[in-house]
Design a protein around this motif. Structure first.
Motif, PDB file in Angstrom:
ATOM      1  N   SER A 113       1.058   5.723   0.357  1.00 20.84           N
ATOM      2  CA  SER A 113       0.763   6.682   1.426  1.00 20.84           C
ATOM      3  C   SER A 113      -0.529   7.447   1.181  1.00 20.84           C
ATOM      4  O   SER A 113      -1.020   8.133   2.068  1.00 20.84           O
ATOM      5  CB  SER A 113       1.922   7.670   1.566  1.00 20.84           C
ATOM      6  OG  SER A 113       2.112   8.350   0.341  1.00 20.84           O
ATOM      7  N   ASN A 114      -1.111   7.337  -0.013  1.00 23.39           N
ATOM      8  CA  ASN A 114      -2.350   8.036  -0.348  1.00 23.39           C
ATOM      9  C   ASN A 114      -3.538   7.113  -0.097  1.00 23.39           C
ATOM     10  O   ASN A 114      -4.034   6.470  -1.008  1.00 23.39           O
ATOM     11  CB  ASN A 114      -2.309   8.498  -1.808  1.00 23.39           C
ATOM     12  CG  ASN A 114      -3.502   9.334  -2.181  1.00 23.39           C
ATOM     13  OD1 ASN A 114      -4.272   9.760  -1.329  1.00 23.39           O
ATOM     14  ND2 ASN A 114      -3.663   9.562  -3.472  1.00 23.39           N
ATOM     15  N   GLN A 115      -3.957   7.038   1.179  1.00 25.80           N
ATOM     16  CA  GLN A 115      -5.018   6.112   1.576  1.00 25.80           C
ATOM     17  C   GLN A 115      -6.193   6.856   2.197  1.00 25.80           C
ATOM     18  O   GLN A 115      -6.025   7.911   2.797  1.00 25.80           O
ATOM     19  CB  GLN A 115      -4.507   5.111   2.614  1.00 25.80           C
ATOM     20  CG  GLN A 115      -3.418   4.220   2.138  1.00 25.80           C
ATOM     21  CD  GLN A 115      -2.915   3.312   3.251  1.00 25.80           C
ATOM     22  OE1 GLN A 115      -3.449   3.280   4.347  1.00 25.80           O
ATOM     23  NE2 GLN A 115      -1.858   2.571   2.962  1.00 25.80           N
ATOM     24  N   GLU A 116      -7.348   6.242   2.060  1.00 31.42           N
ATOM     25  CA  GLU A 116      -8.554   6.729   2.730  1.00 31.42           C
ATOM     26  C   GLU A 116      -9.318   5.499   3.213  1.00 31.42           C
ATOM     27  O   GLU A 116      -9.485   4.536   2.468  1.00 31.42           O
ATOM     28  CB  GLU A 116      -9.415   7.527   1.757  1.00 31.42           C
ATOM     29  CG  GLU A 116     -10.680   8.070   2.362  1.00 31.42           C
ATOM     30  CD  GLU A 116     -11.495   8.883   1.365  1.00 31.42           C
ATOM     31  OE1 GLU A 116     -12.473   9.497   1.818  1.00 31.42           O
ATOM     32  OE2 GLU A 116     -11.173   8.890   0.165  1.00 31.42           O
TER      33      GLU A 116
ATOM     34  N   HIS B  34      -9.443   0.452  -5.004  1.00 32.14           N
ATOM     35  CA  HIS B  34     -10.379   0.438  -3.884  1.00 32.14           C
ATOM     36  C   HIS B  34     -10.600  -0.998  -3.426  1.00 32.14           C
ATOM     37  O   HIS B  34     -10.710  -1.915  -4.251  1.00 32.14           O
ATOM     38  CB  HIS B  34     -11.706   1.058  -4.309  1.00 32.14           C
ATOM     39  CG  HIS B  34     -11.550   2.451  -4.834  1.00 32.14           C
ATOM     40  ND1 HIS B  34     -11.134   2.707  -6.134  1.00 32.14           N
ATOM     41  CD2 HIS B  34     -11.730   3.647  -4.238  1.00 32.14           C
ATOM     42  CE1 HIS B  34     -11.067   4.023  -6.301  1.00 32.14           C
ATOM     43  NE2 HIS B  34     -11.431   4.609  -5.171  1.00 32.14           N
ATOM     44  N   TYR B  35     -10.700  -1.175  -2.098  1.00 35.32           N
ATOM     45  CA  TYR B  35     -10.820  -2.516  -1.522  1.00 35.32           C
ATOM     46  C   TYR B  35     -11.940  -2.565  -0.496  1.00 35.32           C
ATOM     47  O   TYR B  35     -12.206  -1.576   0.187  1.00 35.32           O
ATOM     48  CB  TYR B  35      -9.534  -2.922  -0.796  1.00 35.32           C
ATOM     49  CG  TYR B  35      -8.312  -2.929  -1.659  1.00 35.32           C
ATOM     50  CD1 TYR B  35      -7.972  -4.050  -2.406  1.00 35.32           C
ATOM     51  CD2 TYR B  35      -7.484  -1.813  -1.723  1.00 35.32           C
ATOM     52  CE1 TYR B  35      -6.832  -4.060  -3.193  1.00 35.32           C
ATOM     53  CE2 TYR B  35      -6.346  -1.819  -2.509  1.00 35.32           C
ATOM     54  CZ  TYR B  35      -6.026  -2.943  -3.245  1.00 35.32           C
ATOM     55  OH  TYR B  35      -4.907  -2.947  -4.027  1.00 35.32           O
TER      56      TYR B  35
ATOM     57  N   ASN C 123       1.859  -1.835   5.924  1.00 35.92           N
ATOM     58  CA  ASN C 123       1.319  -1.409   4.632  1.00 35.92           C
ATOM     59  C   ASN C 123       1.372  -2.497   3.563  1.00 35.92           C
ATOM     60  O   ASN C 123       1.563  -2.216   2.393  1.00 35.92           O
ATOM     61  CB  ASN C 123       2.012  -0.137   4.132  1.00 35.92           C
ATOM     62  CG  ASN C 123       1.661   1.044   4.995  1.00 35.92           C
ATOM     63  OD1 ASN C 123       0.517   1.199   5.411  1.00 35.92           O
ATOM     64  ND2 ASN C 123       2.637   1.865   5.303  1.00 35.92           N
TER      65      ASN C 123
ATOM     66  N   LEU D 298     -11.219   0.581   1.804  1.00 35.29           N
ATOM     67  CA  LEU D 298      -9.936   1.262   1.686  1.00 35.29           C
ATOM     68  C   LEU D 298      -9.731   1.758   0.269  1.00 35.29           C
ATOM     69  O   LEU D 298      -9.931   1.011  -0.697  1.00 35.29           O
ATOM     70  CB  LEU D 298      -8.803   0.290   2.053  1.00 35.29           C
ATOM     71  CG  LEU D 298      -7.375   0.724   1.746  1.00 35.29           C
ATOM     72  CD1 LEU D 298      -6.952   1.880   2.648  1.00 35.29           C
ATOM     73  CD2 LEU D 298      -6.420  -0.442   1.904  1.00 35.29           C
ATOM     74  N   ARG D 299      -9.345   3.035   0.150  1.00 40.80           N
ATOM     75  CA  ARG D 299      -8.872   3.562  -1.130  1.00 40.80           C
ATOM     76  C   ARG D 299      -7.374   3.718  -0.992  1.00 40.80           C
ATOM     77  O   ARG D 299      -6.882   4.374  -0.087  1.00 40.80           O
ATOM     78  CB  ARG D 299      -9.510   4.919  -1.453  1.00 40.80           C
ATOM     79  CG  ARG D 299      -8.973   5.476  -2.803  1.00 40.80           C
ATOM     80  CD  ARG D 299      -9.438   6.889  -3.063  1.00 40.80           C
ATOM     81  NE  ARG D 299      -9.064   7.825  -2.026  1.00 40.80           N
ATOM     82  CZ  ARG D 299      -7.835   8.339  -1.851  1.00 40.80           C
ATOM     83  NH1 ARG D 299      -6.835   7.984  -2.624  1.00 40.80           N
ATOM     84  NH2 ARG D 299      -7.612   9.206  -0.871  1.00 40.80           N
ATOM     85  N   ASP D 300      -6.654   3.088  -1.884  1.00 40.09           N
ATOM     86  CA  ASP D 300      -5.201   3.198  -1.928  1.00 40.09           C
ATOM     87  C   ASP D 300      -4.844   3.714  -3.310  1.00 40.09           C
ATOM     88  O   ASP D 300      -4.850   2.954  -4.280  1.00 40.09           O
ATOM     89  CB  ASP D 300      -4.541   1.841  -1.667  1.00 40.09           C
ATOM     90  CG  ASP D 300      -3.027   1.922  -1.731  1.00 40.09           C
ATOM     91  OD1 ASP D 300      -2.444   2.768  -1.022  1.00 40.09           O
ATOM     92  OD2 ASP D 300      -2.420   1.151  -2.504  1.00 40.09           O
TER      93      ASP D 300
ATOM     94  N   LEU E 132       0.820  -1.195   0.000  1.00 39.08           N
ATOM     95  CA  LEU E 132       0.000   0.000   0.000  1.00 39.08           C
ATOM     96  C   LEU E 132       0.860   1.253   0.000  1.00 39.08           C
ATOM     97  O   LEU E 132       1.927   1.288   0.603  1.00 39.08           O
ATOM     98  CB  LEU E 132      -0.928  -0.003   1.220  1.00 39.08           C
ATOM     99  CG  LEU E 132      -1.869  -1.209   1.334  1.00 39.08           C
ATOM    100  CD1 LEU E 132      -2.580  -1.202   2.678  1.00 39.08           C
ATOM    101  CD2 LEU E 132      -2.860  -1.225   0.185  1.00 39.08           C
TER     102      LEU E 132
END
Length: 121
Positions: free
Chosen positions: A35-38, A56-57, A83, A50-52, A33
């Protein structure tokens, strides 16, 4: 009997099945993963979204992970490597618990946005 309408209907059904299958598919390999996660928390503690970056997961837990709803931060790791998200062996750590992941699915950006909207209510 005219076979063309039946054949067209069958093709339409197959196309619909293919689209539905591509909307959510099980992850088969590990992902490192970025560093740009939500993260979007789902109400029951059974899953998170999770948005990586642009991917999207849906991450499902083996058991309810109640602490996921209250923690300000969490860490995803596999075999001690932060990560790293894998179809098996991944844990999500909160301040209170380690939650075992039992499902990782790739979902569409639209599905993620829908879950995010539902979560913000």
């Amino acid at each position: 009997m005219n076979v063309r309408p039946l054949f067209s209907l069958a093709l339409l059904g197959l196309a619909t099945l293919a689209f539905t299958a591509s909307a959510s598919e099980s992850a088969t390999e590990c992902v490192d993963l970025g560093s740009n996660q939500e993260i979007v928390r789902a109400g029951s503690g059974q899953q998170i979204f999770l948005r990586d970056g642009q991917t999207h997961y849906r991450i499902g837990f083996a058991r309810a992970c109640d602490s996921i709803q209250m923690t300000p931060s969490l860490k995803i790791s596999t075999d001690g490597q932060d990560n790293r998200l894998c179809p098996s062996g991944t844990k999500v750590r909160t301040k209170q618990a380690n939650c075992a992941v039992n499902a990782v699915e790739i979902i569409s950006a639209e599905e993620f946005a829908k879950r995010k909207k539902l979560g913000s209510r």
